[in-house]
Design an enzyme around this catalytic site. Sequence first.
Site, PDB file in Angstrom:
ATOM      1  N   GLU A   1     -47.835   3.338  60.031  1.00 24.68           N
ATOM      2  CA  GLU A   1     -48.958   4.149  60.505  1.00 24.68           C
ATOM      3  C   GLU A   1     -49.719   4.796  59.357  1.00 24.68           C
ATOM      4  O   GLU A   1     -50.930   4.984  59.441  1.00 24.68           O
ATOM      5  CB  GLU A   1     -48.470   5.207  61.494  1.00 24.68           C
ATOM      6  CG  GLU A   1     -48.122   4.660  62.864  1.00 24.68           C
ATOM      7  CD  GLU A   1     -46.788   3.928  62.880  1.00 24.68           C
ATOM      8  OE1 GLU A   1     -46.040   4.037  61.881  1.00 24.68           O
ATOM      9  OE2 GLU A   1     -46.493   3.241  63.875  1.00 24.68           O
TER      10      GLU A   1
ATOM     11  N   HIS B   1     -41.725   7.876  73.140  1.00 25.51           N
ATOM     12  CA  HIS B   1     -42.898   7.313  73.805  1.00 25.51           C
ATOM     13  C   HIS B   1     -43.546   8.299  74.772  1.00 25.51           C
ATOM     14  O   HIS B   1     -44.217   7.904  75.711  1.00 25.51           O
ATOM     15  CB  HIS B   1     -42.522   6.040  74.567  1.00 25.51           C
ATOM     16  CG  HIS B   1     -41.895   4.992  73.700  1.00 25.51           C
ATOM     17  ND1 HIS B   1     -40.573   5.006  73.374  1.00 25.51           N
ATOM     18  CD2 HIS B   1     -42.435   3.918  73.077  1.00 25.51           C
ATOM     19  CE1 HIS B   1     -40.304   3.965  72.594  1.00 25.51           C
ATOM     20  NE2 HIS B   1     -41.414   3.294  72.390  1.00 25.51           N
TER      21      HIS B   1
END
Lengths: 455, 340
Positions: free
Chosen positions: B73, B142
Amino acid sequence: MKTVVEVIMPQLAESLVSATIEKWLKQPGDPVDVYEPLAEIITDKVNAELPSTLKGTLVKILVGAGETIPVGTPICLVETEDDIAEGIPSSSGSNPQEAGKGSGNAALSAEAAGFTASGDGDTSMRHRYSPAVQQIAAEHGVNLTLVPGTGLGGRITRKDVLAYVASGAVKQAAAPKAEPSVAAAKPEQLNMDPRVPVRSSGIHFSETPRIPHIEVEGQSIPGSGETFVDITPIRNTIAQKMRQSVTEIPHGWMMIEVDVTNLVVLRNKLKDEFRAREGVNLTYLAFFIKAVVNAIKDYPIINSVWAVDKIIVKRDINISLSVGTEDSVITPVIKNADQKNIAGIAREIDVLARKTRDGKLKLDDVQGGTFTVNNTGSFGSILTQPIINYPQAAIVTFESIVKRPVVINDMLAVRSMANVCLSLDHRILDGVICGRFLQRVKDTLEGFDQEMKLY
Amino acid sequence: MSMQTIRAKEGVKMAVMEYIDAIRLAMKEEMERDEDVFVLGEDVGLKGGVFTTTKGLQEQFGELRALDAPLAESAIAGVAIGAAMYGMKPIAEMQYSDFMFPATNQIISEAAKIRYRSNNDWNCPLVVRAPIGGGVFGGLYHSQCPESVFFGTPGLKIVAPYTPYDAKGLLKAAVRDPDPVLYFENKKCYKLVVGEVPDTDYTVPIGKANVLREGDDITVISYSLPLHYAMEAAEELAQEGISAHILDLRTLQPLDKEAILEAARRTGKVLIIHEDNKFGGIGGEVSAIIAEEMLYELDAPIMRLCGPDVPAMPINPPGEKFFMLNKEKVKESMRHLALY
């Protein structure tokens, strides 16, 4: 020790937010075992059986057949032996509200009592004035001791002061200071005013008229000639798809007539033997689909989708077949129809039609169609203007076979004739290509003769 | 389809679509409009995104404009920042906002500060899209809501749409904005929230809140998914005679101070709702604005209903249910404030 446990509507798929109970397979009093189906449920496309998560006795049904509810709603109560309930904590422990239910609604009644108590008895907050209340009172010169409080613990809310000011009680209270008893009596009455809606007759303007959610067969409002029929999920899907198709796709239409005399003779010759050998009916539709598939092979653009900046031509020929039931129409798909012979297609038609009428279609059965065929002749139509099965490029119908006088070589003959109608997405297709396509369908159908092979 | 929808204006064609479709459509239209716009992220290209958010973009625009990135990321954000400073308009996707933290340094120390640091010589027209929120059986990695991590960083804009209309309009506004914008989309809203979206090329201004429902008894201020519960609860509470005024913040940074004060003034009773945990969340800042500006118009203590201050979303269903907000919890809090 027995415990009553709620069974909730599970999330059948990640994207699913609601489901409809189609019918209950168990009735109150019936014993149920773990994984035993409790009810049949319908979602947008698929039907499924809902297995029980516990063993016990069905006590009460909370959601009736036909009702649509969000995922997570309790649908029925099952009484279980306590040790079993402990074995499956997810269903008993998950709902904190339920814990109260076990101890005889004690929590609920306590809560209700709490609300009423604050309404009249408790006055602990009577003299706690919020900044807003003080500000409005100062602005209008309101003596707060005269204002009735409807808030928690008898508190005067902002709305209470505003209502008091609006009622004009300020002036009356301020003017005859000598007789406070009169002024004090007034607010007692006003107490009720702001909360209770004015009701003269029937439904008040502020109230939204209620629409009954569940239709009772033949129910109507006395005095009006109307009956309400509830929209089923499948009806809703049909409505959306049809509207989308008609608004987005510029439909063109054409029709040709086909002489199917030879086909009629051929089928009559083969059908009994076929029925005996295969166990399914040899329908005209199977021949018709074969003819359509052959024509698509020659004109692949018919098998396409409009994608704004391009046209996507599909290599697989998957025929959506319109299958009507009493109250809906569904289009299950014959996958790779070009790789099947007439016998294979006939068998598949039989399977899909049966599944549709039994409500046993799986999601996979209705997905992936690239072109739609509708056997409108089966209900006696001789001419239809079909709506394209969005986002496909065209749809074709096969109309009733009727005997008609026809001129052949300047002589009259009685022939079995059928119309074939085509609706086309005019963004993709034009008259010439569609004319050729239909001509090819016609040629194939008229070319079926005694030598034709089914396998 | 009982969702709250933005009503059609006269003459504008509307399509009813899901929240996720509105996001996809915004990217597609912006990429068609401006060839400097491109998307990058994990699985955004060939796969079309793990939620199908970027589906079809690689087929339409090619590999170089729907770029599959390695599982890094910080690299996704860093590459996007570089491209943005060079004049491109990247939309960097964090597959889940939970995975965003390796990119935090790039976002907070580079993207947010480059205009200030270079005395206006450089800017960074970057969009970072990241799905937030739980309730999808996703557990720790998540389900997080990372708004509060970035919220206190001047130089960043943060938007969090709730309706499909806003999802499309805010994403377009974010792409066209000359500075970095974090776009927090709620993954539970993807299929849950359906609404009308005009097929015109419109934007929703960044920094403007929106009144979803007018009412006189209590003011609810929220953003993203909890608005869904608030709107449902308000509908039910209306039957009990409680009328709720509901404000959708839409933009979290900068907050629309005027709209917040106007909504709070309407009733003097404020309930702030968000899924991110309570301590240090957006609600604290909204509450402070109200307390600073209009203490004397308050009729009740400012209340907050938020996710619990525990480290993570549990993976077990009862635990997740406990953690998540729902209509019942929201309704209970709204009723409590109304009765106060």
